[in-house]
Design an enzyme around this catalytic site. Structure first.
Site, short mmCIF file in Angstrom:
data_model
loop_
_atom_site.label_atom_id
_atom_site.label_comp_id
_atom_site.label_asym_id
_atom_site.label_seq_id
_atom_site.Cartn_x
_atom_site.Cartn_y
_atom_site.Cartn_z
N SER A 178 0.87 -1.18 0.00
CA SER A 178 0.00 0.00 0.00
C SER A 178 0.91 1.23 0.00
O SER A 178 2.10 1.13 0.35
CB SER A 178 -0.85 -0.02 1.28
OG SER A 178 -1.44 1.23 1.51
N TYR A 221 -2.37 -1.16 10.10
CA TYR A 221 -2.46 -1.42 8.66
C TYR A 221 -1.17 -0.98 7.97
O TYR A 221 -0.55 -1.74 7.22
CB TYR A 221 -3.67 -0.68 8.07
CG TYR A 221 -3.85 -0.87 6.58
CD1 TYR A 221 -4.56 -1.96 6.08
CD2 TYR A 221 -3.30 0.03 5.66
CE1 TYR A 221 -4.73 -2.15 4.72
CE2 TYR A 221 -3.45 -0.15 4.29
CZ TYR A 221 -4.17 -1.23 3.82
OH TYR A 221 -4.32 -1.40 2.46
P1 NAP Z 1 -11.88 -5.48 -0.02
O1 NAP Z 1 -12.76 -5.12 -1.15
O2 NAP Z 1 -12.26 -5.09 1.36
O3 NAP Z 1 -11.62 -7.06 -0.08
C1 NAP Z 1 -10.87 -7.68 0.92
C2 NAP Z 1 -10.83 -9.16 0.67
O4 NAP Z 1 -10.06 -9.74 1.75
C3 NAP Z 1 -12.20 -9.81 0.67
O5 NAP Z 1 -12.27 -10.76 -0.36
C4 NAP Z 1 -12.26 -10.50 2.03
O6 NAP Z 1 -12.97 -11.72 1.99
C5 NAP Z 1 -10.79 -10.82 2.30
N1 NAP Z 1 -10.55 -10.97 3.73
C6 NAP Z 1 -10.58 -10.00 4.68
N2 NAP Z 1 -10.38 -10.54 5.89
C7 NAP Z 1 -10.22 -11.88 5.72
C8 NAP Z 1 -9.99 -12.97 6.60
N3 NAP Z 1 -9.90 -12.81 7.92
N4 NAP Z 1 -9.87 -14.20 6.07
C9 NAP Z 1 -10.00 -14.39 4.74
N5 NAP Z 1 -10.22 -13.39 3.85
C10 NAP Z 1 -10.34 -12.15 4.34
O7 NAP Z 1 -10.41 -4.89 -0.19
P2 NAP Z 1 -9.58 -4.43 -1.50
O8 NAP Z 1 -9.64 -2.96 -1.57
O9 NAP Z 1 -9.96 -5.24 -2.68
O10 NAP Z 1 -8.09 -4.81 -1.01
C11 NAP Z 1 -7.35 -5.89 -1.52
C12 NAP Z 1 -5.90 -5.70 -1.08
O11 NAP Z 1 -5.38 -4.50 -1.65
C13 NAP Z 1 -5.73 -5.57 0.43
O12 NAP Z 1 -4.55 -6.26 0.83
C14 NAP Z 1 -5.56 -4.08 0.64
O13 NAP Z 1 -4.82 -3.80 1.82
C15 NAP Z 1 -4.81 -3.69 -0.62
N6 NAP Z 1 -4.91 -2.28 -1.01
C16 NAP Z 1 -6.11 -1.77 -1.43
C17 NAP Z 1 -6.19 -0.43 -1.85
C18 NAP Z 1 -7.47 0.19 -2.33
O14 NAP Z 1 -7.49 1.40 -2.62
N7 NAP Z 1 -8.56 -0.56 -2.48
C19 NAP Z 1 -5.03 0.37 -1.84
C20 NAP Z 1 -3.82 -0.19 -1.40
C21 NAP Z 1 -3.79 -1.52 -0.99
P3 NAP Z 1 -14.35 -11.95 2.77
O15 NAP Z 1 -15.16 -10.71 2.65
O16 NAP Z 1 -14.92 -13.14 2.05
O17 NAP Z 1 -13.94 -12.23 4.15
#
Ligand code: NAP
Length: 246
Positions: free
Chosen positions: A153, A166
């Site tokens: 991130s 985080y």
């Molecule tokens: P998101 O839409 O909230 O999706 C998160 C995913 O992680 C979901 O599929 C969720 O599955 C899974 N997850 C969360 N807790 C879990 C657990 N305890 N066990 C198993 N699965 C779990 O998030 P996103 O934005 O797509 O983020 C994806 C990655 O990118 C993350 O690592 C995040 O830190 C990183 N990131 C995102 C952004 C952004 O702007 N979106 C920016 C920088 C980095 P369930 O709902 O099925 O539990």
């Protein structure tokens, strides 16, 4: 890299585990990998959403995926070993992992962060990546060419107030990936870290509820970097920290 166009059948016959595939960025990666010919192991907790994604992939005529519901907020090493055994027994191989699952929780000063919340974020974002990688390495070693992608991130490169555990977990993921890549140098496995950048997902909406969402990249926009790093065109890339949006 952000404009990478994968050749047809780029990932044909490969078996790839995508964690957090039930939503957001992981879901877009899973669909893109399936479209590129891979058998994708769809990981998440929400079985209903995993089933919906499974149906979507099969409905498109892509290779039949597998579903792997599993809560990463667990510290039991045996559970991670069991998970690798299920992959070995059911699919017979593993060519790559995208460690994409992550949690943010509330943005709050360190002083007001509970140890429970801190530990949960560290477990899901960092410790489970170590445990899952360790359990799957024997399988990955058997693949002709394997790729591990971890997720960082912007706050994993520059700390920011209120992003506490985080931010710290993402700094640690950058370090973990460098250590792993150095250990794997010269082997059939490479490891690289991706910072997705601001992307329109549920997690982003929680962190920045008031921002103009029309300015954000969608998960589909950033998929090319993940396609590049999983396929043979990146065979020489190891230990890099890459921004999906350039
Ligand atoms: P998101 O839409 O909230 O999706 C998160 C995913 O992680 C979901 O599929 C969720 O599955 C899974 N997850 C969360 N807790 C879990 C657990 N305890 N066990 C198993 N699965 C779990 O998030 P996103 O934005 O797509 O983020 C994806 C990655 O990118 C993350 O690592 C995040 O830190 C990183 N990131 C995102 C952004 C952004 O702007 N979106 C920016 C920088 C980095 P369930 O709902 O099925 O539990």
């Amino acid at each position: 890299m952000k404009n990478y166009q994968a050749p047809e059948n780029h990932l044909k016959d490969r078996v790839i585990l995508v964690t957090g595939a039930s939503d957001g960025i992981g879901k877009a990666i899973a669909i893109a990998y399936a479209k590129a010919g891979a058998t994708v192991i769809l990981h998440g907790r929400d079985i209903e959403r995993l089933e919906k994604l499974y149906d979507e992939i099969v409905g498109q005529g892509y290779p039949q995926p597998a579903m792997l519901p599993f809560d990463l907020n667990t510290t039991d090493e045996q559970e991670y070993r069991n998970l690798a055994s299920v992959i070995a027994n059911d699919l017979g191989r593993l060519d790559g992992i995208v460690h994409n699952a992550g949690v943010l929780e509330e943005l709050t000063p360190i002083e007001h962060t509970s140890i429970k919340s801190w530990n949960k974020i560290m477990q899901v974002n960092l410790n489970s990546v170590f445990a899952l990688t360790k359990a799957c390495l024997p399988l990955l070693k058997e693949a002709p060419s394997a790729s591990i992608i971890t997720t960082s991130s912007g706050v994993g490169r520059q700390g920011r107030a209120f992003w506490g555990a985080y931010s710290t977990s993402k700094f640690a993921i950058e370090g973990f990936t460098q250590v792993l890549a150095d250990e794997l140098e010269g082997t059939n496995i490479r490891a690289n870290c991706v910072n997705p950048g601001a992307t329109l997902t549920k997690m982003r909406a929680i962190a920045f509820p008031a921002e103009d969402k029309s300015l954000l990249k969608t998960p589909e926009d950033i998929v090319p970097v993940y396609l590049y790093l999983m396929g043979d065109d990146s065979a020489e890339i190891n230990g890099q920290s890459i921004s999906a949006q350039g």
